[in-house]
Design a protein around this motif. Structure first.
Motif, mmCIF file in Angstrom:
data_model
loop_
_atom_site.group_PDB
_atom_site.id
_atom_site.type_symbol
_atom_site.label_atom_id
_atom_site.label_comp_id
_atom_site.label_asym_id
_atom_site.label_seq_id
_atom_site.Cartn_x
_atom_site.Cartn_y
_atom_site.Cartn_z
ATOM 1 N N CYS A 197 25.626 -16.113 -4.783
ATOM 2 C CA CYS A 197 25.040 -15.854 -3.826
ATOM 3 C C CYS A 197 26.298 -16.578 -3.046
ATOM 4 O O CYS A 197 27.557 -16.567 -3.873
ATOM 5 C CB CYS A 197 24.290 -17.246 -3.817
ATOM 6 S SG CYS A 197 24.875 -18.728 -4.563
ATOM 7 N N PRO A 198 26.319 -16.463 -2.114
ATOM 8 C CA PRO A 198 28.110 -17.356 -1.284
ATOM 9 C C PRO A 198 28.062 -18.886 -2.161
ATOM 10 O O PRO A 198 29.574 -19.739 -1.998
ATOM 11 C CB PRO A 198 27.937 -17.609 0.391
ATOM 12 C CG PRO A 198 26.613 -16.574 0.467
ATOM 13 C CD PRO A 198 25.726 -16.516 -0.736
ATOM 14 N N LEU A 241 31.202 -10.948 -1.392
ATOM 15 C CA LEU A 241 30.195 -11.583 -0.484
ATOM 16 C C LEU A 241 31.578 -12.397 1.320
ATOM 17 O O LEU A 241 31.374 -12.874 1.328
ATOM 18 C CB LEU A 241 29.738 -13.442 -0.713
ATOM 19 C CG LEU A 241 29.240 -12.722 -1.342
ATOM 20 C CD1 LEU A 241 28.785 -14.093 -2.651
ATOM 21 C CD2 LEU A 241 27.595 -12.838 -0.701
ATOM 22 N N HIS A 294 30.081 -11.223 3.978
ATOM 23 C CA HIS A 294 28.309 -11.705 3.694
ATOM 24 C C HIS A 294 27.820 -12.595 5.420
ATOM 25 O O HIS A 294 28.657 -12.600 6.587
ATOM 26 C CB HIS A 294 27.783 -12.676 2.660
ATOM 27 C CG HIS A 294 28.468 -14.007 3.284
ATOM 28 N ND1 HIS A 294 29.775 -13.957 3.288
ATOM 29 C CD2 HIS A 294 27.806 -15.528 3.711
ATOM 30 C CE1 HIS A 294 29.884 -16.085 3.420
ATOM 31 N NE2 HIS A 294 29.548 -16.495 4.371
ATOM 32 N N ASN A 350 19.373 -10.717 -3.075
ATOM 33 C CA ASN A 350 21.131 -11.229 -2.645
ATOM 34 C C ASN A 350 21.637 -10.316 -1.662
ATOM 35 O O ASN A 350 21.862 -11.122 -1.100
ATOM 36 C CB ASN A 350 22.101 -11.570 -3.690
ATOM 37 C CG ASN A 350 21.350 -13.348 -3.730
ATOM 38 O OD1 ASN A 350 20.120 -14.004 -3.930
ATOM 39 N ND2 ASN A 350 21.740 -14.000 -4.961
ATOM 40 N N LYS A 377 19.314 -10.441 1.259
ATOM 41 C CA LYS A 377 19.384 -11.630 1.971
ATOM 42 C C LYS A 377 20.695 -11.430 2.591
ATOM 43 O O LYS A 377 20.168 -12.207 3.755
ATOM 44 C CB LYS A 377 19.117 -12.385 1.005
ATOM 45 C CG LYS A 377 19.025 -13.486 1.772
ATOM 46 C CD LYS A 377 18.342 -14.772 0.671
ATOM 47 C CE LYS A 377 18.622 -16.112 0.966
ATOM 48 N NZ LYS A 377 18.560 -17.127 -0.260
ATOM 49 N N TYR A 378 22.494 -11.827 1.557
ATOM 50 C CA TYR A 378 23.348 -12.427 2.301
ATOM 51 C C TYR A 378 23.864 -10.891 3.351
ATOM 52 O O TYR A 378 25.034 -11.673 3.778
ATOM 53 C CB TYR A 378 24.247 -12.338 1.230
ATOM 54 C CG TYR A 378 23.208 -13.739 0.653
ATOM 55 C CD1 TYR A 378 23.484 -14.656 1.795
ATOM 56 C CD2 TYR A 378 22.876 -13.866 -0.814
ATOM 57 C CE1 TYR A 378 22.612 -16.372 0.458
ATOM 58 C CE2 TYR A 378 22.034 -15.268 -1.146
ATOM 59 C CZ TYR A 378 22.243 -15.936 -0.409
ATOM 60 O OH TYR A 378 21.571 -17.125 -0.890
ATOM 61 N N HIS A 379 23.532 -10.483 3.771
ATOM 62 C CA HIS A 379 23.637 -9.019 4.087
ATOM 63 C C HIS A 379 23.271 -7.992 5.310
ATOM 64 O O HIS A 379 22.981 -6.765 6.044
ATOM 65 C CB HIS A 379 24.686 -7.634 3.534
ATOM 66 C CG HIS A 379 26.110 -8.446 2.810
ATOM 67 N ND1 HIS A 379 25.605 -8.868 1.411
ATOM 68 C CD2 HIS A 379 27.161 -8.978 2.837
ATOM 69 C CE1 HIS A 379 26.729 -9.131 0.812
ATOM 70 N NE2 HIS A 379 28.139 -8.813 1.532
#
Length: 234
Positions: free
Chosen positions: A21-22, A109, A112, A170, A173-175
């Motif tokens: 995650c970031p 990331l 992201h 993840n 989600k983050y992309h």
């Protein structure tokens, strides 16, 4: 650049550290180092990082299970051809005459979803990007074949089921915006459709698949760099 092991957040649903995650990455430091390296290239002697080794960080140890023939994935003839095309495109005779330097930054990331105007988003300080993806099954096989990762303070090994419980969700989600704009990223795995359908990076990031030949991927990377330079030199 990862944070220290004790700073890695705990995933709320599965109760283990979330390395994908970031918040697991020291984004402000990464952005600062990219800017510092750029400054050093533009103004030699102006580099202000405490330690040059910080730029390299600890990621040399992350090359887990590379292909045995990694050095032969692109033939010498193909490399020569790509080099010749690049020099011709730039109008120069040899590499010493290339009118710019390249800072290569690698990370899962970099692009992201998030506030691209933020000083803490690494994608905001990158002139262009190449998003090299693989399909779900390929990614899962690669990730689960790795026995451990070197971290800032020790070693991390994914617990059983980590890919399906955390890594893949993840990624989506983050992309979310990027996935919505490039559905080929998740073509063999059903995901919830969410986020904008327009490209959140507005064409700044070139998408290519690592499931294609390495020569084709390299060629796309070179073309992306040359295209960015040509835009800036107009």
């Amino acid at each position: 650049m990862s944070k220290t092991d004790s700073q890695i957040p705990i995933h709320a649903d599965i109760g283990v550290q979330d390395w994908d995650c970031p918040e697991a990455v020291d984004m402000p430091r990464l952005v600062r180092e990219i800017r510092n390296v750029r400054l050093q290239l533009e103004c030699p002697g102006a580099y202000n990082s405490d330690k040059l080794d910080d730029v390299r960080d600890h990621f040399a140890s992350q090359w887990a299970n590379p292909p045995e023939d990694v050095d032969q994935l692109v033939s010498a003839d193909a490399l020569s051809s790509i080099k010749a095309q690049a020099l011709h495109s730039l109008g120069v005779a040899d590499t010493a005459q290339i009118p710019f330097a390249i800072i290569l930054v690698e990370g899962i990331l970099l692009f992201h979803d998030g506030d691209q105007s933020s000083d803490h988003h690494p994608g905001s300080v990158c002139d262009t990007g190449v998003f090299i993806y693989a399909q779900y099954d390929t990614l899962k096989t690669r990730r689960e074949s790795r026995t451990a990762y070197a971290t800032v303070e020790g070693v991390w090994a994914d617990p059983p089921g980590y890919f399906d419980a955390l890594v893949w969700p993840n990624f989506v989600k983050y992309h979310a915006g990027f996935v919505a704009a490039h559905p080929e990223l998740t073509v063999d795995k059903t995901v919830d459709e969410a986020g904008p359908i327009s490209d959140p990076w507005d064409g700044k990031v070139v998408v290519c698949s690592s499931d294609t030949a390495a020569e084709a991927t390299l060629s796309q990377c070179v073309k992306a760099i040359l295209a960015e330079w040509q835009k800036r030199s107009l």
